[in-house]
Design a protein around this motif. Structure first.
Motif, PDB file in Angstrom:
ATOM      1  N   VAL A   1      83.766  26.813  65.756  1.00 39.38           N
ATOM      2  CA  VAL A   1      83.078  27.410  66.902  1.00 39.38           C
ATOM      3  C   VAL A   1      84.071  28.169  67.781  1.00 39.38           C
ATOM      4  CG1 VAL A   1      81.697  26.949  68.962  1.00 39.38           C
ATOM      5  CG2 VAL A   1      81.290  25.635  66.862  1.00 39.38           C
ATOM      6  N   SER A   2      85.209  27.566  68.056  1.00 43.48           N
ATOM      7  CA  SER A   2      86.247  28.220  68.867  1.00 43.48           C
ATOM      8  C   SER A   2      86.726  29.510  68.207  1.00 43.48           C
ATOM      9  CB  SER A   2      87.431  27.275  69.066  1.00 43.48           C
ATOM     10  OG  SER A   2      87.043  26.109  69.745  1.00 43.48           O
ATOM     11  N   ASN A   3      86.888  29.463  66.896  1.00 36.49           N
ATOM     12  CA  ASN A   3      87.374  30.644  66.185  1.00 36.49           C
ATOM     13  C   ASN A   3      86.368  31.783  66.236  1.00 36.49           C
ATOM     14  OD1 ASN A   3      89.532  29.048  65.643  1.00 36.49           O
ATOM     15  ND2 ASN A   3      89.252  28.957  63.431  1.00 36.49           N
ATOM     16  N   ILE A   4      85.092  31.445  66.164  1.00 35.25           N
ATOM     17  CA  ILE A   4      84.046  32.470  66.260  1.00 35.25           C
ATOM     18  C   ILE A   4      84.064  33.115  67.643  1.00 35.25           C
ATOM     19  CG2 ILE A   4      81.545  32.797  66.363  1.00 35.25           C
ATOM     20  CD1 ILE A   4      81.310  30.771  64.064  1.00 35.25           C
ATOM     21  N   LEU A   5      84.177  32.304  68.677  1.00 38.93           N
ATOM     22  CA  LEU A   5      84.235  32.841  70.040  1.00 38.93           C
ATOM     23  C   LEU A   5      85.477  33.701  70.226  1.00 38.93           C
ATOM     24  CD1 LEU A   5      83.100  29.786  72.214  1.00 38.93           C
ATOM     25  CD2 LEU A   5      81.829  31.893  71.774  1.00 38.93           C
ATOM     26  N   PHE A   6      86.589  33.279  69.655  1.00 37.67           N
ATOM     27  CA  PHE A   6      87.840  34.038  69.798  1.00 37.67           C
ATOM     28  C   PHE A   6      87.704  35.427  69.180  1.00 37.67           C
ATOM     29  CE2 PHE A   6      91.985  35.421  68.164  1.00 37.67           C
ATOM     30  CZ  PHE A   6      92.712  35.442  69.352  1.00 37.67           C
ATOM     31  N   LEU A   7      87.114  35.502  67.994  1.00 40.82           N
ATOM     32  CA  LEU A   7      86.934  36.808  67.354  1.00 40.82           C
ATOM     33  C   LEU A   7      86.056  37.723  68.205  1.00 40.82           C
ATOM     34  CD1 LEU A   7      86.505  35.736  63.632  1.00 40.82           C
ATOM     35  CD2 LEU A   7      88.349  37.154  64.561  1.00 40.82           C
ATOM     36  N   SER A   8      85.064  37.154  68.856  1.00 38.18           N
ATOM     37  CA  SER A   8      84.207  37.949  69.734  1.00 38.18           C
ATOM     38  C   SER A   8      84.973  38.437  70.960  1.00 38.18           C
ATOM     39  CB  SER A   8      82.980  37.134  70.157  1.00 38.18           C
ATOM     40  OG  SER A   8      82.156  36.872  69.046  1.00 38.18           O
ATOM     41  N   LEU A   9      85.897  37.608  71.456  1.00 41.56           N
ATOM     42  CA  LEU A   9      86.735  38.009  72.583  1.00 41.56           C
ATOM     43  C   LEU A   9      87.509  39.281  72.257  1.00 41.56           C
ATOM     44  CD1 LEU A   9      88.211  37.413  75.329  1.00 41.56           C
ATOM     45  CD2 LEU A   9      89.843  36.068  73.988  1.00 41.56           C
ATOM     46  N   LEU A  10      87.940  39.411  71.021  1.00 39.87           N
ATOM     47  CA  LEU A  10      88.754  40.551  70.609  1.00 39.87           C
ATOM     48  C   LEU A  10      87.957  41.850  70.523  1.00 39.87           C
ATOM     49  CD1 LEU A  10      90.985  38.972  67.808  1.00 39.87           C
ATOM     50  CD2 LEU A  10      91.360  39.048  70.280  1.00 39.87           C
ATOM     51  N   GLN A  11      86.647  41.770  70.675  1.00 34.54           N
ATOM     52  CA  GLN A  11      85.814  42.969  70.557  1.00 34.54           C
ATOM     53  C   GLN A  11      85.663  43.696  71.887  1.00 34.54           C
ATOM     54  OE1 GLN A  11      85.398  43.518  67.328  1.00 34.54           O
ATOM     55  NE2 GLN A  11      86.325  41.479  67.185  1.00 34.54           N
ATOM     56  N   PHE A  12      86.475  43.341  72.872  1.00 35.91           N
ATOM     57  CA  PHE A  12      86.451  44.008  74.172  1.00 35.91           C
ATOM     58  C   PHE A  12      86.496  45.528  73.979  1.00 35.91           C
ATOM     59  CE2 PHE A  12      88.668  45.685  77.951  1.00 35.91           C
ATOM     60  CZ  PHE A  12      87.810  45.218  78.929  1.00 35.91           C
TER      61      PHE A  12
END
Length: 221
Positions: A73-84
Protein backbone atom coordinates in the motif's frame (compact mmCIF):
# COMPACT_ATOMS: atom_id res chain seq x y z
CA UNK A 1 15.27 -15.38 -5.34
CA UNK A 2 17.63 -14.52 -8.16
CA UNK A 3 17.02 -10.93 -9.25
CA UNK A 4 17.46 -11.63 -12.95
CA UNK A 5 15.03 -14.55 -12.73
CA UNK A 6 12.44 -12.41 -10.96
CA UNK A 7 12.91 -9.62 -13.51
CA UNK A 8 12.55 -11.93 -16.51
CA UNK A 9 9.33 -13.43 -15.14
CA UNK A 10 7.71 -10.06 -14.40
CA UNK A 11 4.82 -8.99 -16.65
CA UNK A 12 5.40 -6.40 -19.33
CA UNK A 13 3.46 -3.17 -19.70
CA UNK A 14 1.37 -4.63 -22.54
CA UNK A 15 0.62 -7.78 -20.56
CA UNK A 16 -0.59 -5.72 -17.60
CA UNK A 17 -2.84 -3.62 -19.83
CA UNK A 18 -4.31 -6.82 -21.26
CA UNK A 19 -4.96 -8.20 -17.76
CA UNK A 20 -6.72 -4.98 -16.78
CA UNK A 21 -9.03 -5.29 -19.78
CA UNK A 22 -9.83 -8.99 -19.61
CA UNK A 23 -9.29 -10.12 -15.99
CA UNK A 24 -9.81 -7.04 -13.84
CA UNK A 25 -11.49 -8.80 -10.91
CA UNK A 26 -9.62 -12.10 -11.13
CA UNK A 27 -7.74 -12.71 -7.85
CA UNK A 28 -5.22 -14.81 -9.77
CA UNK A 29 -3.67 -11.67 -11.27
CA UNK A 30 -2.60 -10.28 -7.87
CA UNK A 31 0.88 -11.77 -8.19
CA UNK A 32 1.40 -10.17 -11.60
CA UNK A 33 0.17 -6.81 -10.32
CA UNK A 34 2.53 -7.02 -7.33
CA UNK A 35 5.42 -7.88 -9.62
CA UNK A 36 4.58 -4.97 -11.88
CA UNK A 37 4.43 -2.67 -8.87
CA UNK A 38 8.00 -3.67 -8.03
CA UNK A 39 9.04 -2.97 -11.62
CA UNK A 40 7.55 0.53 -11.42
CA UNK A 41 9.51 1.22 -8.24
CA UNK A 42 12.69 0.02 -9.93
CA UNK A 43 11.98 2.15 -13.03
CA UNK A 44 11.96 -0.86 -15.35
CA UNK A 45 8.33 -0.44 -16.39
CA UNK A 46 6.13 2.66 -16.82
CA UNK A 47 3.70 3.82 -14.17
CA UNK A 48 0.12 2.54 -14.53
CA UNK A 49 -2.35 4.00 -12.05
CA UNK A 50 -5.10 1.55 -13.01
CA UNK A 51 -2.85 -1.43 -12.28
CA UNK A 52 -2.06 -0.17 -8.80
CA UNK A 53 -5.65 0.80 -8.11
CA UNK A 54 -6.86 -2.62 -9.26
CA UNK A 55 -4.41 -4.26 -6.88
CA UNK A 56 -5.90 -2.29 -3.97
CA UNK A 57 -9.41 -3.29 -5.05
CA UNK A 58 -8.43 -6.95 -5.17
CA UNK A 59 -6.95 -6.67 -1.67
CA UNK A 60 -10.34 -5.35 -0.56
CA UNK A 61 -12.23 -8.21 -2.16
CA UNK A 62 -9.70 -10.91 -1.20
CA UNK A 63 -7.91 -9.71 1.97
CA UNK A 64 -6.16 -13.05 2.43
CA UNK A 65 -4.05 -12.22 -0.66
CA UNK A 66 -2.46 -9.22 1.05
CA UNK A 67 0.63 -10.90 2.44
CA UNK A 68 3.08 -8.02 2.85
CA UNK A 69 1.27 -6.01 5.49
CA UNK A 70 1.00 -2.35 4.55
CA UNK A 71 4.20 -2.33 2.51
CA UNK A 72 2.53 -2.71 -0.88
CA UNK A 73 0.00 0.00 0.00
CA UNK A 74 2.81 2.42 0.89
CA UNK A 75 4.59 1.66 -2.36
CA UNK A 76 1.46 2.36 -4.39
CA UNK A 77 0.99 5.72 -2.65
CA UNK A 78 4.66 6.57 -3.18
CA UNK A 79 4.43 5.98 -6.93
CA UNK A 80 1.41 8.28 -7.06
CA UNK A 81 3.38 10.94 -5.18
CA UNK A 82 5.91 10.93 -8.01
CA UNK A 83 3.23 11.90 -10.53
CA UNK A 84 3.27 15.53 -9.37
CA UNK A 85 1.55 17.84 -10.33
CA UNK A 86 -1.14 15.14 -10.64
CA UNK A 87 -0.14 13.39 -7.41
CA UNK A 88 -3.00 14.81 -5.32
CA UNK A 89 -5.55 13.54 -7.84
CA UNK A 90 -3.92 10.11 -8.05
CA UNK A 91 -3.58 9.69 -4.30
CA UNK A 92 -7.14 10.91 -3.83
CA UNK A 93 -8.40 8.15 -6.12
CA UNK A 94 -6.48 5.58 -4.07
CA UNK A 95 -7.20 6.70 -0.52
CA UNK A 96 -10.84 5.66 -0.77
CA UNK A 97 -9.57 2.10 -1.18
CA UNK A 98 -7.23 2.24 1.83
CA UNK A 99 -8.51 1.89 5.41
CA UNK A 100 -8.02 5.02 7.53
CA UNK A 101 -6.02 3.05 10.10
CA UNK A 102 -3.49 2.17 7.36
CA UNK A 103 -3.30 5.75 6.05
CA UNK A 104 -2.57 7.04 9.54
CA UNK A 105 0.32 4.59 10.03
CA UNK A 106 3.86 5.08 8.80
CA UNK A 107 5.14 5.27 6.16
CA UNK A 108 1.75 5.97 4.53
CA UNK A 109 1.20 9.00 6.75
CA UNK A 110 4.48 10.61 5.67
CA UNK A 111 3.78 9.93 1.99
CA UNK A 112 0.33 11.50 2.24
CA UNK A 113 1.85 14.48 4.07
CA UNK A 114 4.42 14.89 1.28
CA UNK A 115 1.64 14.93 -1.30
CA UNK A 116 -0.23 17.61 0.64
CA UNK A 117 2.89 19.78 0.89
CA UNK A 118 3.56 19.46 -2.83
CA UNK A 119 -0.03 20.27 -3.68
CA UNK A 120 0.23 23.42 -1.52
CA UNK A 121 3.60 24.33 -3.09
CA UNK A 122 5.31 24.22 0.32
CA UNK A 123 8.42 22.97 -1.39
CA UNK A 124 11.04 23.54 1.30
CA UNK A 125 8.92 21.71 3.87
CA UNK A 126 8.17 19.01 1.30
CA UNK A 127 11.85 18.21 0.81
CA UNK A 128 12.51 18.19 4.56
CA UNK A 129 9.66 15.75 5.09
CA UNK A 130 10.51 13.68 2.02
CA UNK A 131 14.09 13.08 3.15
CA UNK A 132 12.82 11.56 6.41
CA UNK A 133 11.04 8.80 4.52
CA UNK A 134 13.84 6.17 4.51
CA UNK A 135 14.41 6.56 8.26
CA UNK A 136 10.66 6.52 8.92
CA UNK A 137 10.40 3.20 7.07
CA UNK A 138 13.35 1.71 8.96
CA UNK A 139 12.11 2.89 12.34
CA UNK A 140 8.59 1.62 11.67
CA UNK A 141 9.95 -1.80 10.82
CA UNK A 142 12.49 -1.86 13.67
CA UNK A 143 10.45 -4.32 15.68
CA UNK A 144 10.62 -6.78 12.80
CA UNK A 145 12.83 -7.26 9.79
CA UNK A 146 12.34 -5.05 6.77
CA UNK A 147 10.12 -6.61 4.14
CA UNK A 148 10.88 -6.74 0.44
CA UNK A 149 8.38 -3.90 -0.07
CA UNK A 150 10.09 -1.81 2.63
CA UNK A 151 13.48 -2.23 0.98
CA UNK A 152 12.10 -1.38 -2.45
CA UNK A 153 10.58 1.82 -1.08
CA UNK A 154 13.77 2.88 0.71
CA UNK A 155 15.78 2.36 -2.50
CA UNK A 156 13.20 4.14 -4.65
CA UNK A 157 12.93 7.15 -2.32
CA UNK A 158 16.71 7.60 -2.36
CA UNK A 159 17.19 6.89 -6.05
CA UNK A 160 18.78 9.64 -8.17
CA UNK A 161 16.18 8.81 -10.83
CA UNK A 162 13.36 9.53 -8.38
CA UNK A 163 14.93 12.78 -7.18
CA UNK A 164 15.45 13.90 -10.77
CA UNK A 165 11.83 13.11 -11.59
CA UNK A 166 10.57 15.18 -8.67
CA UNK A 167 12.86 18.10 -9.47
CA UNK A 168 11.83 18.06 -13.12
CA UNK A 169 8.14 18.20 -12.18
CA UNK A 170 8.75 21.00 -9.68
CA UNK A 171 10.76 22.99 -12.25
CA UNK A 172 7.86 22.67 -14.70
CA UNK A 173 5.57 24.09 -12.00
CA UNK A 174 7.96 27.00 -11.38
CA UNK A 175 7.89 27.85 -15.07
CA UNK A 176 4.21 28.76 -14.72
CA UNK A 177 5.01 31.18 -11.89
CA UNK A 178 8.34 32.67 -12.95
CA UNK A 179 9.51 33.85 -16.34
CA UNK A 180 12.96 33.86 -14.75
CA UNK A 181 13.34 32.21 -11.36
CA UNK A 182 15.75 33.73 -8.80
CA UNK A 183 18.58 31.45 -7.79
CA UNK A 184 17.39 31.38 -4.18
CA UNK A 185 13.99 30.07 -5.31
CA UNK A 186 15.59 27.39 -7.47
CA UNK A 187 17.88 26.21 -4.67
CA UNK A 188 15.03 25.91 -2.17
CA UNK A 189 12.46 24.49 -4.56
CA UNK A 190 14.75 21.91 -6.13
CA UNK A 191 16.59 21.02 -2.92
CA UNK A 192 19.98 21.79 -4.42
CA UNK A 193 22.97 23.27 -2.63
CA UNK A 194 24.59 25.59 -5.15
CA UNK A 195 24.35 27.39 -8.46
CA UNK A 196 26.65 24.76 -9.96
CA UNK A 197 24.26 22.00 -8.83
CA UNK A 198 21.33 23.81 -10.42
CA UNK A 199 23.32 24.25 -13.61
CA UNK A 200 24.20 20.55 -13.75
CA UNK A 201 20.56 19.63 -13.18
CA UNK A 202 19.37 21.94 -15.96
CA UNK A 203 21.96 20.53 -18.33
CA UNK A 204 20.47 17.06 -17.92
CA UNK A 205 17.09 18.28 -19.14
CA UNK A 206 16.08 18.65 -22.74
CA UNK A 207 16.86 22.11 -24.06
CA UNK A 208 13.70 24.05 -23.28
CA UNK A 209 13.26 27.81 -23.36
CA UNK A 210 12.34 28.09 -19.68
CA UNK A 211 15.29 26.02 -18.51
CA UNK A 212 17.75 27.97 -20.63
CA UNK A 213 16.40 31.35 -19.47
CA UNK A 214 16.57 30.34 -15.81
CA UNK A 215 20.13 29.18 -16.21
CA UNK A 216 21.31 32.27 -18.08
CA UNK A 217 19.75 34.66 -15.58
CA UNK A 218 21.11 32.62 -12.68
CA UNK A 219 24.65 33.02 -14.05
CA UNK A 220 24.20 36.79 -14.42
CA UNK A 221 22.85 37.32 -10.88
Amino acid sequence: MDTSEASSSSPTHDEILSLLVHRTYDPNIVVQLEQYLSCQLQNTQPYVLDANRTLLKLYQFFPHLRKDGDGVVSNILFLSLLQFPDSAEHIGSLRCLIPERVQSKEPCATIVRCAELLDNCQLAEFWTTYHTLPSVISETASAESLTVSNNLLIEAASSPITLHQLRTSILALLSYTYRVAPLSVLLTSLDLASADAVGEFLKTLEKEEKGEVCFERMEND
